[in-house]
Design an enzyme around this catalytic site. Structure first.
Site, PDB file in Angstrom:
ATOM      1  NE  ARG A  59      -3.772   0.188   0.296  1.00  0.00           N
ATOM      2  CZ  ARG A  59      -4.648  -0.066  -0.664  1.00  0.00           C
ATOM      3  NH1 ARG A  59      -4.675   0.704  -1.752  1.00  0.00           N
ATOM      4  NH2 ARG A  59      -5.447  -1.112  -0.569  1.00  0.00           N
ATOM      5  NE  ARG A  85      -2.817  -4.470  -7.371  1.00  0.00           N
ATOM      6  CZ  ARG A  85      -3.634  -3.686  -6.699  1.00  0.00           C
ATOM      7  NH1 ARG A  85      -3.207  -2.505  -6.264  1.00  0.00           N
ATOM      8  NH2 ARG A  85      -4.889  -4.028  -6.473  1.00  0.00           N
ATOM      9  CG  HIS A 155      -2.456   3.068  -8.188  1.00  0.00           C
ATOM     10  ND1 HIS A 155      -2.423   3.732  -6.984  1.00  0.00           N
ATOM     11  CD2 HIS A 155      -3.752   2.727  -8.378  1.00  0.00           C
ATOM     12  CE1 HIS A 155      -3.648   3.784  -6.477  1.00  0.00           C
ATOM     13  NE2 HIS A 155      -4.464   3.193  -7.301  1.00  0.00           N
ATOM     14  CG  ASP A 198     -11.759   6.379  -7.518  1.00  0.00           C
ATOM     15  OD1 ASP A 198     -12.144   5.290  -7.048  1.00  0.00           O
ATOM     16  OD2 ASP A 198     -10.923   6.476  -8.445  1.00  0.00           O
ATOM     17  CD  GLU A 255      -4.089   5.988  -9.522  1.00  0.00           C
ATOM     18  OE1 GLU A 255      -4.565   5.173 -10.341  1.00  0.00           O
ATOM     19  OE2 GLU A 255      -4.667   6.293  -8.468  1.00  0.00           O
TER      20      GLU A 255
HETATM   21  O1  TA6 Z   1      -6.768   4.452  -8.556  1.00  0.00           O
HETATM   22  C1  TA6 Z   1      -7.968   4.555  -7.934  1.00  0.00           C
HETATM   23  C2  TA6 Z   1      -8.480   3.181  -7.539  1.00  0.00           C
HETATM   24  O2  TA6 Z   1      -8.959   2.485  -8.676  1.00  0.00           O
HETATM   25  C3  TA6 Z   1      -9.539   3.374  -6.476  1.00  0.00           C
HETATM   26  O3  TA6 Z   1     -10.836   3.059  -6.970  1.00  0.00           O
HETATM   27  C4  TA6 Z   1      -9.089   2.469  -5.335  1.00  0.00           C
HETATM   28  O4  TA6 Z   1      -9.658   1.183  -5.477  1.00  0.00           O
HETATM   29  C5  TA6 Z   1      -7.576   2.460  -5.542  1.00  0.00           C
HETATM   30  O5  TA6 Z   1      -7.429   2.379  -6.956  1.00  0.00           O
HETATM   31  C6  TA6 Z   1      -6.805   1.412  -4.778  1.00  0.00           C
HETATM   32  O6  TA6 Z   1      -7.062   0.143  -5.278  1.00  0.00           O
HETATM   33  P1  TA6 Z   1      -6.362  -1.137  -4.550  1.00  0.00           P
HETATM   34  O7  TA6 Z   1      -6.817  -2.325  -5.340  1.00  0.00           O
HETATM   35  O8  TA6 Z   1      -4.879  -0.931  -4.612  1.00  0.00           O
HETATM   36  O9  TA6 Z   1      -6.861  -1.089  -3.117  1.00  0.00           O
END
Ligand code: TA6
Length: 279
Positions: A59, A85, A155, A198, A255
């Site tokens: 994270r 990932r 991301h 988002d 991102e």
């Molecule tokens: O980038 C935005 C997003 O798609 C959000 O909707 C949220 O889900 C985030 O990515 C994080 O996703 P993850 O699967 O890493 O928890």
């Protein structure tokens, strides 16, 4: 210096130090999770509750969303943001260009495991150049006999002093899909954050600029005309088991993507490179 390190649970990562910057890249997911210029604060945000375990994305840092961004279009049980990932990548090259610049190349190729998730043979390369700027280049190659569609994102989680202090320039007057309200809208003026955000922006201007008090971060993309901005805000953050409840206050994801209409079709043998340079 480039060192191969291993946590007690066997989780492997590379530790890079040169005269300009330090960085750390996990072999799982080719996941850059630390970058810090000497004399500066860390560029990337990393959750103190992040898992550093096999199969679980870290994270923070720069997770690689590939070969699809978000939920899979048809198979909802497939992992969000694809599988790149969560898989172990191979270190292809670790090169010290000079005392101030280090270049790391990692590779993921299709396997029995990936073919179960996505029926395409591929080669994926990530090249990270650590210097006074940070450059991340993701090259997708279609090694199959049929065309494939790829949506993806670098991301990037950026560390900020406080979410109340930041604004993002370069999104003005662009169309975006608001994944919170499921509506298409147009960005009016610079983006500031005061709720869950988002959003997938299309046809963005280059570079995007993150303003955080006196600091400005330039994000220059190539091979991309879309960008995603995300902050989970209070409720969603409190429900995430790998994020502190107040984590949303010191992070913002901007991102560099090929998402929604910016997804890319690759013919057999064709390649596409998605690049972000942070300065
Ligand atoms: O980038 C935005 C997003 O798609 C959000 O909707 C949220 O889900 C985030 O990515 C994080 O996703 P993850 O699967 O890493 O928890």
């Amino acid at each position: 210096m480039i060192e191969q390190k291993k946590l007690k649970n066997g989780f492997e990562y590379l530790k890079i130090n040169n005269k300009n910057a330090h960085a750390k890249i996990a072999l799982q997911g080719a996941h850059l999770f630390h970058y810090q210029r000497l004399g500066h604060a860390p560029l990337l945000w990393l959750s103190g509750k992040s898992f550093f375990e096999a199969g679980k994305a870290i994270r923070g840092g720069v997770p690689i969303c590939w070969p699809w961004f978000g939920r899979h279009k048809t198979e909802k049980n497939l992992p969000q943001h694809g599988f790149a990932r969560n898989l172990l990548w191979k270190l292809l090259e670790a090169r010290e260009n000079d005392a101030c610049s280090t270049e790391i190349t990692l590779q993921l190729t299709s396997s029995e495991e990936s073919l179960q998730l996505w029926p395409h043979r591929f080669e994926l390369l990530l090249q990270v150049t650590v210097s006074e700027t940070l450059c991340i280049a993701l090259t997708s190659k279609n090694c199959d006999k049929k065309t494939c569609e790829i949506s993806s994102a670098l991301h990037s989680y950026f560390a900020v002093t406080n979410i109340d202090n930041v604004s993002v320039e370069g999104l003005e007057n662009t169309l975006y899909f608001d994944a919170v309200t499921n509506e298409s809208k147009t960005q009016k003026g610079p983006l500031s954050i005061a709720e869950e955000v988002d959003r997938i922006y299309q046809k963005i201007h280059n570079p995007l600029i993150l303003h955080d008090q006196t600091r400005t971060l330039h994000i220059a993309a190539t091979g991309s005309s879309s960008a995603v901005v995300w902050n989970p805000w209070i409720t969603k953050c409190a429900n995430m088991n790998d994020m502190q409840d107040i984590g949303y206050q010191t992070m913002l994801c901007i991102e560099t993507a090929n998402a929604l209409e910016d997804a890319r079709q690759l013919a057999p043998g064709e390649e596409h490179t998605l690049t972000a340079v942070f300065s």
